[in-house]
Design a protein around this motif. Structure first.
Motif, PDB file in Angstrom:
ATOM      1  N   ASP A 109       0.828  -1.193   0.000  1.00  0.00           N
ATOM      2  CA  ASP A 109       0.000   0.000   0.000  1.00  0.00           C
ATOM      3  C   ASP A 109       0.868   1.252   0.000  1.00  0.00           C
ATOM      4  N   PHE A 110       0.369   2.271  -0.658  1.00  0.00           N
ATOM      5  CA  PHE A 110       1.101   3.535  -0.730  1.00  0.00           C
ATOM      6  C   PHE A 110       0.881   4.330   0.546  1.00  0.00           C
ATOM      7  N   ASP A 111       1.949   4.813   1.113  1.00  0.00           N
ATOM      8  CA  ASP A 111       1.884   5.673   2.291  1.00  0.00           C
ATOM      9  C   ASP A 111       2.110   7.106   1.830  1.00  0.00           C
ATOM     10  N   PRO A 112       1.096   7.997   2.006  1.00  0.00           N
ATOM     11  CA  PRO A 112       1.243   9.376   1.535  1.00  0.00           C
ATOM     12  C   PRO A 112       2.458  10.095   2.109  1.00  0.00           C
ATOM     13  N   ALA A 113       2.959   9.628   3.229  1.00  0.00           N
ATOM     14  CA  ALA A 113       4.117  10.262   3.846  1.00  0.00           C
ATOM     15  C   ALA A 113       5.431   9.647   3.351  1.00  0.00           C
ATOM     16  N   SER A 114       5.345   8.654   2.461  1.00  0.00           N
ATOM     17  CA  SER A 114       6.564   7.999   2.008  1.00  0.00           C
ATOM     18  C   SER A 114       7.339   8.886   1.031  1.00  0.00           C
ATOM     19  N   PHE A 115       8.590   8.585   0.911  1.00  0.00           N
ATOM     20  CA  PHE A 115       9.496   9.364   0.068  1.00  0.00           C
ATOM     21  C   PHE A 115       9.548   8.764  -1.329  1.00  0.00           C
ATOM     22  N   LEU A 116       9.437   9.590  -2.354  1.00  0.00           N
ATOM     23  CA  LEU A 116       9.641   9.154  -3.727  1.00  0.00           C
ATOM     24  C   LEU A 116      10.997   9.680  -4.170  1.00  0.00           C
ATOM     25  N   PRO A 117      11.965   8.800  -4.421  1.00  0.00           N
ATOM     26  CA  PRO A 117      13.296   9.256  -4.804  1.00  0.00           C
ATOM     27  C   PRO A 117      13.232  10.060  -6.093  1.00  0.00           C
ATOM     28  N   HIS A 118      13.932  11.181  -6.110  1.00  0.00           N
ATOM     29  CA  HIS A 118      13.913  12.068  -7.268  1.00  0.00           C
ATOM     30  C   HIS A 118      15.176  12.921  -7.261  1.00  0.00           C
ATOM     31  N   GLY A 119      15.415  13.548  -8.391  1.00  0.00           N
ATOM     32  CA  GLY A 119      16.564  14.435  -8.484  1.00  0.00           C
ATOM     33  C   GLY A 119      16.422  15.359  -9.674  1.00  0.00           C
ATOM     34  N   LEU A 164      13.292  15.744 -12.170  1.00  0.00           N
ATOM     35  CA  LEU A 164      12.564  17.011 -12.167  1.00  0.00           C
ATOM     36  C   LEU A 164      13.312  18.019 -13.027  1.00  0.00           C
ATOM     37  N   THR A 165      12.580  18.630 -13.950  1.00  0.00           N
ATOM     38  CA  THR A 165      13.223  19.582 -14.849  1.00  0.00           C
ATOM     39  C   THR A 165      12.215  20.598 -15.366  1.00  0.00           C
ATOM     40  N   ALA A 166      12.696  21.758 -15.705  1.00  0.00           N
ATOM     41  CA  ALA A 166      11.854  22.790 -16.319  1.00  0.00           C
ATOM     42  C   ALA A 166      12.120  22.852 -17.820  1.00  0.00           C
ATOM     43  N   THR A 167      12.973  21.967 -18.318  1.00  0.00           N
ATOM     44  CA  THR A 167      13.256  21.907 -19.751  1.00  0.00           C
ATOM     45  C   THR A 167      12.764  20.575 -20.294  1.00  0.00           C
ATOM     46  N   TYR A 168      12.698  20.484 -21.610  1.00  0.00           N
ATOM     47  CA  TYR A 168      12.191  19.281 -22.246  1.00  0.00           C
ATOM     48  C   TYR A 168      13.343  18.338 -22.531  1.00  0.00           C
ATOM     49  N   GLU A 169      13.556  17.401 -21.603  1.00  0.00           N
ATOM     50  CA  GLU A 169      14.643  16.438 -21.726  1.00  0.00           C
ATOM     51  C   GLU A 169      14.220  15.133 -21.070  1.00  0.00           C
ATOM     52  N   ASN A 210      16.843  10.139 -18.070  1.00  0.00           N
ATOM     53  CA  ASN A 210      16.726   8.854 -17.374  1.00  0.00           C
ATOM     54  C   ASN A 210      15.889   7.842 -18.150  1.00  0.00           C
ATOM     55  N   GLY A 211      15.511   8.177 -19.378  1.00  0.00           N
ATOM     56  CA  GLY A 211      14.755   7.235 -20.210  1.00  0.00           C
ATOM     57  C   GLY A 211      13.349   6.979 -19.705  1.00  0.00           C
ATOM     58  N   ALA A 212      12.742   7.955 -19.062  1.00  0.00           N
ATOM     59  CA  ALA A 212      11.389   7.797 -18.515  1.00  0.00           C
ATOM     60  C   ALA A 212      10.383   7.532 -19.630  1.00  0.00           C
ATOM     61  N   LYS A 213       9.347   6.791 -19.323  1.00  0.00           N
ATOM     62  CA  LYS A 213       8.256   6.526 -20.271  1.00  0.00           C
ATOM     63  C   LYS A 213       7.084   7.469 -20.048  1.00  0.00           C
ATOM     64  N   LEU A 214       7.065   8.147 -18.894  1.00  0.00           N
ATOM     65  CA  LEU A 214       5.984   9.068 -18.537  1.00  0.00           C
ATOM     66  C   LEU A 214       6.524  10.489 -18.466  1.00  0.00           C
ATOM     67  N   LEU A 215       5.842  11.406 -19.154  1.00  0.00           N
ATOM     68  CA  LEU A 215       6.144  12.830 -19.065  1.00  0.00           C
ATOM     69  C   LEU A 215       4.960  13.485 -18.375  1.00  0.00           C
ATOM     70  N   LEU A 216       5.198  14.125 -17.255  1.00  0.00           N
ATOM     71  CA  LEU A 216       4.155  14.792 -16.491  1.00  0.00           C
ATOM     72  C   LEU A 216       4.365  16.294 -16.608  1.00  0.00           C
ATOM     73  N   LEU A 217       3.416  16.972 -17.223  1.00  0.00           N
ATOM     74  CA  LEU A 217       3.494  18.422 -17.427  1.00  0.00           C
ATOM     75  C   LEU A 217       2.588  19.109 -16.423  1.00  0.00           C
TER      76      LEU A 217
END
Length: 125
Positions: A1-11, A25-30, A33-40
């Motif tokens: 189960d997902f814990d809302p207080a859990s940490f999601l690793p990011h950089g 996390l970026t403000a440019t279009y790049e 890390n080869g991600a399959k999901l782009l969240l705008l």
């Protein structure tokens, strides 16, 4: 189960090792890390379909505030552009309980490529 207080690793670029970041996390279009999901979010420009394919994204989600007329207008314009480009589209709206309800779907014989997710409000795309 997902814990809302859990940490999601990011950089971000300042953290280095971009290719190894699970969430980049970026403000440019790049896509280092080869991600399959782009969240705008926050009014980020919607990239052209050819750019999305070139970067390797399989799904693009746009979050917008349905109480902001400008954000709704921008989301509608992007929806039309992607629809005209024959892309599969899905639109979800947050309900009063915080759940998500599918409100519209552009049906094509391919999997969804773009999801529009309204965080607040009642606008219709």
């Amino acid at each position: 189960d997902f814990d809302p207080a859990s940490f999601l690793p990011h950089g971000s670029a300042k953290d280095g090792n971009a290719a190894e970041q699970p969430i980049y996390l970026t403000a440019t279009y790049e896509n280092p890390n080869g991600a399959k999901l782009l969240l705008l979010c926050d009014g980020a420009d919607a990239p052209a379909v050819s750019d999305i394919e070139a970067k390797g994204f399989g799904l693009v989600c746009t979050l917008f505030n349905g109480l902001d007329e400008e954000a709704v207008g921008t989301a509608r314009a992007h929806w039309r552009d992607y629809k005209n480009a024959q892309q599969q589209l899905v639109y979800y709206q947050q309900d009063e309980d915080g759940g998500w309800v599918e409100k519209a779907r552009q049906k094509l014989p391919i999997e969804a490529r773009f999801a529009y997710i309204m965080v607040r409000g009642t606008a219709v795309l």
